[in-house]
Motif scaffolding. Structure first.
Motif, PDB file in Angstrom:
ATOM      1  N   PHE A   1       0.844  -1.208   0.000  1.00 55.41           N
ATOM      2  CA  PHE A   1       0.000   0.000   0.000  1.00 55.41           C
ATOM      3  C   PHE A   1       0.881   1.260   0.000  1.00 55.41           C
ATOM      4  O   PHE A   1       0.575   2.255  -0.657  1.00 55.41           O
ATOM      5  CB  PHE A   1      -0.939   0.027   1.214  1.00 55.41           C
ATOM      6  CG  PHE A   1      -1.882  -1.157   1.293  1.00 55.41           C
ATOM      7  CD1 PHE A   1      -2.231  -1.875   0.156  1.00 55.41           C
ATOM      8  CD2 PHE A   1      -2.430  -1.557   2.514  1.00 55.41           C
ATOM      9  CE1 PHE A   1      -3.097  -2.972   0.227  1.00 55.41           C
ATOM     10  CE2 PHE A   1      -3.299  -2.638   2.594  1.00 55.41           C
ATOM     11  CZ  PHE A   1      -3.628  -3.350   1.458  1.00 55.41           C
ATOM     12  N   ILE A   2       1.989   1.179   0.731  1.00 57.69           N
ATOM     13  CA  ILE A   2       2.898   2.330   0.798  1.00 57.69           C
ATOM     14  C   ILE A   2       3.610   2.524  -0.548  1.00 57.69           C
ATOM     15  O   ILE A   2       3.718   3.648  -1.041  1.00 57.69           O
ATOM     16  CB  ILE A   2       3.874   2.170   1.983  1.00 57.69           C
ATOM     17  CG1 ILE A   2       3.093   2.365   3.291  1.00 57.69           C
ATOM     18  CG2 ILE A   2       5.034   3.171   1.891  1.00 57.69           C
ATOM     19  CD1 ILE A   2       3.832   1.946   4.546  1.00 57.69           C
ATOM     20  N   ASN A   3       4.047   1.433  -1.177  1.00 54.81           N
ATOM     21  CA  ASN A   3       4.648   1.557  -2.521  1.00 54.81           C
ATOM     22  C   ASN A   3       3.671   2.200  -3.492  1.00 54.81           C
ATOM     23  O   ASN A   3       4.033   3.070  -4.298  1.00 54.81           O
ATOM     24  CB  ASN A   3       5.014   0.173  -3.093  1.00 54.81           C
ATOM     25  CG  ASN A   3       6.234  -0.415  -2.420  1.00 54.81           C
ATOM     26  OD1 ASN A   3       7.007   0.309  -1.789  1.00 54.81           O
ATOM     27  ND2 ASN A   3       6.412  -1.722  -2.535  1.00 54.81           N
ATOM     28  N   PHE A   4       2.433   1.744  -3.411  1.00 59.81           N
ATOM     29  CA  PHE A   4       1.364   2.280  -4.261  1.00 59.81           C
ATOM     30  C   PHE A   4       1.175   3.772  -3.990  1.00 59.81           C
ATOM     31  O   PHE A   4       1.117   4.592  -4.920  1.00 59.81           O
ATOM     32  CB  PHE A   4       0.103   1.470  -3.939  1.00 59.81           C
ATOM     33  CG  PHE A   4      -1.221   2.072  -4.310  1.00 59.81           C
ATOM     34  CD1 PHE A   4      -1.660   2.072  -5.628  1.00 59.81           C
ATOM     35  CD2 PHE A   4      -2.058   2.592  -3.326  1.00 59.81           C
ATOM     36  CE1 PHE A   4      -2.912   2.588  -5.958  1.00 59.81           C
ATOM     37  CE2 PHE A   4      -3.308   3.105  -3.642  1.00 59.81           C
ATOM     38  CZ  PHE A   4      -3.732   3.108  -4.966  1.00 59.81           C
ATOM     39  N   ALA A   5       1.127   4.135  -2.731  1.00 59.84           N
ATOM     40  CA  ALA A   5       0.947   5.553  -2.382  1.00 59.84           C
ATOM     41  C   ALA A   5       2.155   6.365  -2.839  1.00 59.84           C
ATOM     42  O   ALA A   5       2.005   7.486  -3.336  1.00 59.84           O
ATOM     43  CB  ALA A   5       0.726   5.694  -0.876  1.00 59.84           C
ATOM     44  N   ASP A   6       3.367   5.790  -2.707  1.00 58.58           N
ATOM     45  CA  ASP A   6       4.571   6.494  -3.178  1.00 58.58           C
ATOM     46  C   ASP A   6       4.440   6.818  -4.670  1.00 58.58           C
ATOM     47  O   ASP A   6       4.787   7.901  -5.116  1.00 58.58           O
ATOM     48  CB  ASP A   6       5.823   5.622  -2.991  1.00 58.58           C
ATOM     49  CG  ASP A   6       6.302   5.590  -1.536  1.00 58.58           C
ATOM     50  OD1 ASP A   6       5.790   6.374  -0.717  1.00 58.58           O
ATOM     51  OD2 ASP A   6       7.191   4.757  -1.242  1.00 58.58           O
TER      52      ASP A   6
END
Ligand code: GTR
Length: 410
Positions: free
Chosen positions: A401-406
């Motif tokens: 989810f964090i990679n996606f948000a990045d």
């Protein structure tokens, strides 16, 4: 209204691909009159409002338009939380016209090193005290589901309930990556049981329960509550509410999708293992069904939804069109191998079907026809993964989810 044929009966879910009755998915870009939508403008003026209304009147119930007056009370601030890396705030949203209505208590963590960071917005299942063992978090006094480990007794949290769901909220990871997180207990809005509405938002807002086929029920209230959290965040200069990412697991994944469909202020949406009535296709009969979810949880969806019990083929739409209502915003659909009940493949196929709508905006959705193997995230504006393991939120999920948000939000 039809009651389920399942009452008092054993439900045998189908887990056999070869036993899925053939089904046809409606094309999100074709109107009821058979007209083809070819531009983003047409989608927004002619098609999107019709679909949104169908999900309101047929699935989740209509969200009341009346706004409740609020007062925000900051009840605690710790500027050296999580070993000095974060500011922690607790805020109570009071419903000023209804002093007896329980407040919505928001717990907010903001990384100190990042100025006005994006913020993940998600409800939690067991109270704000359950997401971390940090002392200083108000122990919820609200109704909570009892736990067999004795940490919640007589529907009240004990001190031992601190941190019981901390594995689902890897705060250090989120903060170290420069994201803020805002959470609240979903039971502040409506306790998750059939009588819950009597002490929640529905006791003052919307039609009395059971009196209108398209009246909202619990999922509608939880989705509404996520928007109220965002209302607060818009007033808090510590975070960038224009980059708010709605996120939810399971029933709260259903609510997060419905919140994102209705509230365009959410910049991105993440639905983890949201399953039936969430990201999964209903017409693809695999795992949980409409009839099953309406029978187990008759207070989640609007009464009208029951008319599709046992006959998903009669639905004029399917859940891929709920996902399409998120477009052109980034969307993440996540599944787990051990959660066949939520139909991981049906979640992928549904996400896949949003591609034509993203394309209207010159964006790529998932960009692949192939359901990926475990631990192989895919996607462009719409992301998907399936991880090993059971129905839960794991560190692995948050890393994705964090990679996606990045990529999509930062
Ligand atoms: C199950 C329900 C699912 C999902 C799940 C959860 O019992 O059948 O649709 O909502 O609960 O929320 O964990």
């Amino acid at each position: 209204l039809p009651q389920s044929a399942l009452f008092g009966q054993k439900f045998e879910p189908n887990y056999d691909e070869s036993k899925i009755p053939p089904y046809t998915l409606p094309d999100p870009l074709v109107t009821a009159a058979g007209k083809r939508i070819t531009t983003a403008r047409q989608w927004e003026s002619e098609r999107r409002p019709v679909l949104l209304k169908q999900f309101a009147t047929q699935v989740y119930g209509v969200t009341p338009e009346r706004r409740l007056a609020t007062r925000y009370e900051v009840t605690a601030v710790d500027s050296a939380a999580l070993g000095g890396t974060a500011i922690r705030k607790q805020i109570s949203v009071h419903w000023t016209d209804y002093p007896n209505l329980p407040s919505l208590d928001i717990l907010l963590y903001v990384p100190k090193k990042t100025k006005r960071p994006p913020v993940f917005v998600g409800l939690n299942y067991m109270g704000n005290h359950s997401i971390t063992t940090e002392p200083g978090i108000t122990l919820s006094t609200r109704w909570l589901p009892n736990r067999s480990d004795g940490k919640v007794v007589n529907n009240r949290a004990t001190e031992a309930a601190r941190g019981v769901q901390m594995s689902r909220w890897p705060l250090e990871l989120i903060i170290s990556k420069g994201y803020s997180v805002a959470t609240a207990y979903y039971g502040d809005l409506e306790p998750d049981h059939p009588e819950g509405w009597k002490t929640g938002i529905r006791s003052v807002l919307g039609p009395p329960t059971d009196q209108k086929n398209d009246g909202w029920q619990a999922l509608g209230v939880w989705a509404w509550g996520m928007s109220r959290m965002l209302d607060y965040l818009e007033t808090d200069g510590l975070v960038d509410a224009k980059r708010a990412i709605a996120l939810g697991h399971s029933r709260q994944g259903k609510a997060a999708l419905w919140a994102g469909a209705q509230d365009l202020r959410f910049a991105a949406i993440i639905a983890n293992e949201s399953g039936e009535g969430g990201a999964a296709l209903s017409k693809r009969v695999f795992g949980e069904t409409i009839e099953r979810v309406n029978t187990s949880f008759p207070y989640w969806f609007c009464l009208q939804y029951r008319t599709y019990n046992g006959r998903p083929e009669a639905l004029p739409f399917d859940q891929h069109e709920l996902l399409a209502l998120i477009a052109p915003r980034p969307l993440y659909v996540a599944s787990a191998q051990g959660d066949q009940w939520a139909d991981p493949k049906g979640e992928f196929l549904s996400a896949r079907q949003t591609d034509p709508v993203y394309k209207l905006y010159g964006k790529k959705g998932i960009g692949t026809d192939h359901w990926p193997p475990i631990h192989t995230p895919v996607g462009e504006t719409v992301h998907y993964h399936i991880r090993a393991g059971e129905h839960d939120v794991k560190r692995y999920d948050w890393e994705q989810f964090i990679n996606f948000a990045d990529q999509q939000v930062k």
